[in-house]
Design a protein around this motif. Structure first.
Motif, PDB file in Angstrom:
ATOM      1  N   ASP A 113     -28.029 -19.829  32.328  1.00 41.67           N
ATOM      2  CA  ASP A 113     -28.559 -20.717  31.288  1.00 41.67           C
ATOM      3  C   ASP A 113     -29.922 -20.185  30.877  1.00 41.67           C
ATOM      4  OD1 ASP A 113     -26.383 -22.458  31.335  1.00 41.67           O
ATOM      5  OD2 ASP A 113     -27.295 -23.776  32.823  1.00 41.67           O
ATOM      6  N   PHE A 114     -30.271 -20.358  29.606  1.00 42.18           N
ATOM      7  CA  PHE A 114     -31.566 -19.818  29.167  1.00 42.18           C
ATOM      8  C   PHE A 114     -32.182 -20.540  27.973  1.00 42.18           C
ATOM      9  CE2 PHE A 114     -28.309 -17.628  26.845  1.00 42.18           C
ATOM     10  CZ  PHE A 114     -28.815 -17.520  25.557  1.00 42.18           C
ATOM     11  N   ILE A 115     -31.462 -21.416  27.318  1.00 45.12           N
ATOM     12  CA  ILE A 115     -32.015 -22.133  26.155  1.00 45.12           C
ATOM     13  C   ILE A 115     -32.698 -23.384  26.681  1.00 45.12           C
ATOM     14  CG2 ILE A 115     -31.534 -23.204  23.930  1.00 45.12           C
ATOM     15  CD1 ILE A 115     -28.965 -21.410  23.823  1.00 45.12           C
ATOM     16  N   ASP A 116     -34.006 -23.425  26.520  1.00 42.95           N
ATOM     17  CA  ASP A 116     -34.846 -24.458  27.118  1.00 42.95           C
ATOM     18  C   ASP A 116     -35.495 -25.281  26.001  1.00 42.95           C
ATOM     19  OD1 ASP A 116     -36.490 -25.951  28.749  1.00 42.95           O
ATOM     20  OD2 ASP A 116     -37.595 -24.237  29.560  1.00 42.95           O
ATOM     21  N   VAL A 117     -35.005 -26.501  25.816  1.00 47.09           N
ATOM     22  CA  VAL A 117     -35.521 -27.384  24.762  1.00 47.09           C
ATOM     23  C   VAL A 117     -36.390 -28.459  25.392  1.00 47.09           C
ATOM     24  CG1 VAL A 117     -34.883 -29.020  22.938  1.00 47.09           C
ATOM     25  CG2 VAL A 117     -33.500 -26.964  23.310  1.00 47.09           C
ATOM     26  N   ARG A 118     -37.575 -28.612  24.844  1.00 52.18           N
ATOM     27  CA  ARG A 118     -38.520 -29.622  25.328  1.00 52.18           C
ATOM     28  C   ARG A 118     -39.036 -30.434  24.144  1.00 52.18           C
ATOM     29  NH1 ARG A 118     -41.833 -26.445  29.957  1.00 52.18           N
ATOM     30  NH2 ARG A 118     -40.089 -25.200  30.673  1.00 52.18           N
ATOM     31  N   PHE A 119     -39.312 -31.658  24.414  1.00 51.20           N
ATOM     32  CA  PHE A 119     -39.914 -32.528  23.407  1.00 51.20           C
ATOM     33  C   PHE A 119     -41.328 -32.828  23.863  1.00 51.20           C
ATOM     34  CE2 PHE A 119     -35.357 -33.020  23.057  1.00 51.20           C
ATOM     35  CZ  PHE A 119     -35.160 -32.909  21.690  1.00 51.20           C
ATOM     36  N   GLY A 120     -42.182 -31.796  23.757  1.00 53.07           N
ATOM     37  CA  GLY A 120     -43.565 -31.907  24.227  1.00 53.07           C
ATOM     38  C   GLY A 120     -43.588 -32.251  25.703  1.00 53.07           C
ATOM     39  N   ASN A 121     -44.433 -33.199  26.072  1.00 51.25           N
ATOM     40  CA  ASN A 121     -44.484 -33.672  27.452  1.00 51.25           C
ATOM     41  C   ASN A 121     -43.566 -34.870  27.671  1.00 51.25           C
ATOM     42  OD1 ASN A 121     -46.355 -31.749  28.257  1.00 51.25           O
ATOM     43  ND2 ASN A 121     -48.073 -33.000  27.540  1.00 51.25           N
ATOM     44  N   PHE A 122     -42.893 -35.282  26.591  1.00 51.45           N
ATOM     45  CA  PHE A 122     -42.054 -36.479  26.638  1.00 51.45           C
ATOM     46  C   PHE A 122     -40.751 -36.244  27.392  1.00 51.45           C
ATOM     47  CE2 PHE A 122     -38.725 -39.090  24.552  1.00 51.45           C
ATOM     48  CZ  PHE A 122     -39.144 -40.328  25.010  1.00 51.45           C
ATOM     49  N   TYR A 123     -40.036 -35.154  27.073  1.00 50.30           N
ATOM     50  CA  TYR A 123     -38.729 -34.915  27.695  1.00 50.30           C
ATOM     51  C   TYR A 123     -38.423 -33.425  27.737  1.00 50.30           C
ATOM     52  CZ  TYR A 123     -33.754 -35.295  28.724  1.00 50.30           C
ATOM     53  OH  TYR A 123     -32.519 -35.181  29.308  1.00 50.30           O
ATOM     54  N   ASP A 124     -37.972 -32.965  28.882  1.00 53.76           N
ATOM     55  CA  ASP A 124     -37.560 -31.583  29.079  1.00 53.76           C
ATOM     56  C   ASP A 124     -36.047 -31.581  29.275  1.00 53.76           C
ATOM     57  OD1 ASP A 124     -37.348 -28.906  29.606  1.00 53.76           O
ATOM     58  OD2 ASP A 124     -38.511 -28.950  31.463  1.00 53.76           O
ATOM     59  N   PHE A 125     -35.312 -31.206  28.227  1.00 51.82           N
ATOM     60  CA  PHE A 125     -33.852 -31.210  28.251  1.00 51.82           C
ATOM     61  C   PHE A 125     -33.374 -30.151  29.243  1.00 51.82           C
ATOM     62  CE2 PHE A 125     -29.587 -30.471  26.527  1.00 51.82           C
ATOM     63  CZ  PHE A 125     -29.185 -31.768  26.297  1.00 51.82           C
ATOM     64  N   PRO A 126     -32.270 -30.397  29.969  1.00 51.45           N
ATOM     65  CA  PRO A 126     -31.749 -29.380  30.888  1.00 51.45           C
ATOM     66  C   PRO A 126     -31.442 -28.065  30.157  1.00 51.45           C
ATOM     67  CG  PRO A 126     -30.700 -31.474  31.300  1.00 51.45           C
ATOM     68  CD  PRO A 126     -31.512 -31.643  30.049  1.00 51.45           C
ATOM     69  N   VAL A 127     -31.751 -26.955  30.804  1.00 47.24           N
ATOM     70  CA  VAL A 127     -31.543 -25.630  30.218  1.00 47.24           C
ATOM     71  C   VAL A 127     -30.037 -25.394  30.068  1.00 47.24           C
ATOM     72  CG1 VAL A 127     -32.025 -23.163  30.490  1.00 47.24           C
ATOM     73  CG2 VAL A 127     -33.689 -24.858  31.291  1.00 47.24           C
ATOM     74  N   PHE A 128     -29.635 -24.790  28.948  1.00 48.53           N
ATOM     75  CA  PHE A 128     -28.214 -24.566  28.671  1.00 48.53           C
ATOM     76  C   PHE A 128     -28.017 -23.178  28.078  1.00 48.53           C
ATOM     77  CE2 PHE A 128     -30.159 -26.615  25.060  1.00 48.53           C
ATOM     78  CZ  PHE A 128     -29.601 -26.019  23.942  1.00 48.53           C
ATOM     79  N   ASN A 129     -26.790 -22.878  27.653  1.00 51.53           N
ATOM     80  CA  ASN A 129     -26.486 -21.569  27.087  1.00 51.53           C
ATOM     81  C   ASN A 129     -25.611 -21.712  25.843  1.00 51.53           C
ATOM     82  OD1 ASN A 129     -23.698 -21.727  27.913  1.00 51.53           O
ATOM     83  ND2 ASN A 129     -24.337 -21.184  29.970  1.00 51.53           N
TER      84      ASN A 129
END
Length: 159
Positions: A113-129
């Protein structure tokens, strides 16, 4: 039309495997590449579970489930002659993504997995591919088609 679906199927697997090889080469050393500040970055993760990291280290469970799912999807695709082309596309996307992750599990014992989506400091979505993206998009499309009764072609009944 089956050539189109075959091409989409192969494209989804090849794109997934190419991007994972890139992640293994470029990101495995621990580096992270920011794409969009505080939103999107590429970061290497070895996922030994399913989505969101659940069921860690259950490789044979995932291999068996994926195998059963691929057989079921192939059955739906080839057996049901009355499904729409959009339904076939959703099935192909799910199958291609599933096989992309299946290849990782069989060859490496984990999924890259390598696609790392974050919403600032609010939410860090699990890394996916990329394979996960194909599975999710295909599944959402399939659910929408079923909810709106568009999975199968309408039959014209002449009275």
């Amino acid at each position: 039309m089956n050539i189109f679906f075959g091409a989409v199927f192969l494209f989804s697997i090849i794109l997934d495997q190419i991007t994972k090889k890139w992640a293994l080469t470029v990101l495995k050393n621990g580096s992270s590449i920011k794409i969009i500040k505080d939103f999107l970055r590429f970061s290497y993760v070895e996922n030994r579970g399913a989505a969101f990291g659940i069921l860690q280290n259950q490789i044979w469970f995932f291999v068996i489930i994926t195998f059963i799912m691929i057989i079921f999807l192939a059955y739906m695709f080839f057996k049901y002659k009355n499904i729409t082309n959009v339904s076939k596309l959703s099935i192909v996307l799910i199958a291609g993504g599933a096989i992309g992750n299946f290849i990782d599990r069989i060859t490496m014992g984990f999924v890259v997995d390598f696609i790392d989506v974050r919403f600032g400091n609010f939410y860090d979505f699990p890394v996916f591919n990329v394979a996960d993206s194909f599975v999710v998009c295909g599944t959402i499309l399939l659910i929408i088609l079923m909810l709106f009764n568009k999975f199968e072609k309408s039959e014209n009944i002449n009275e």
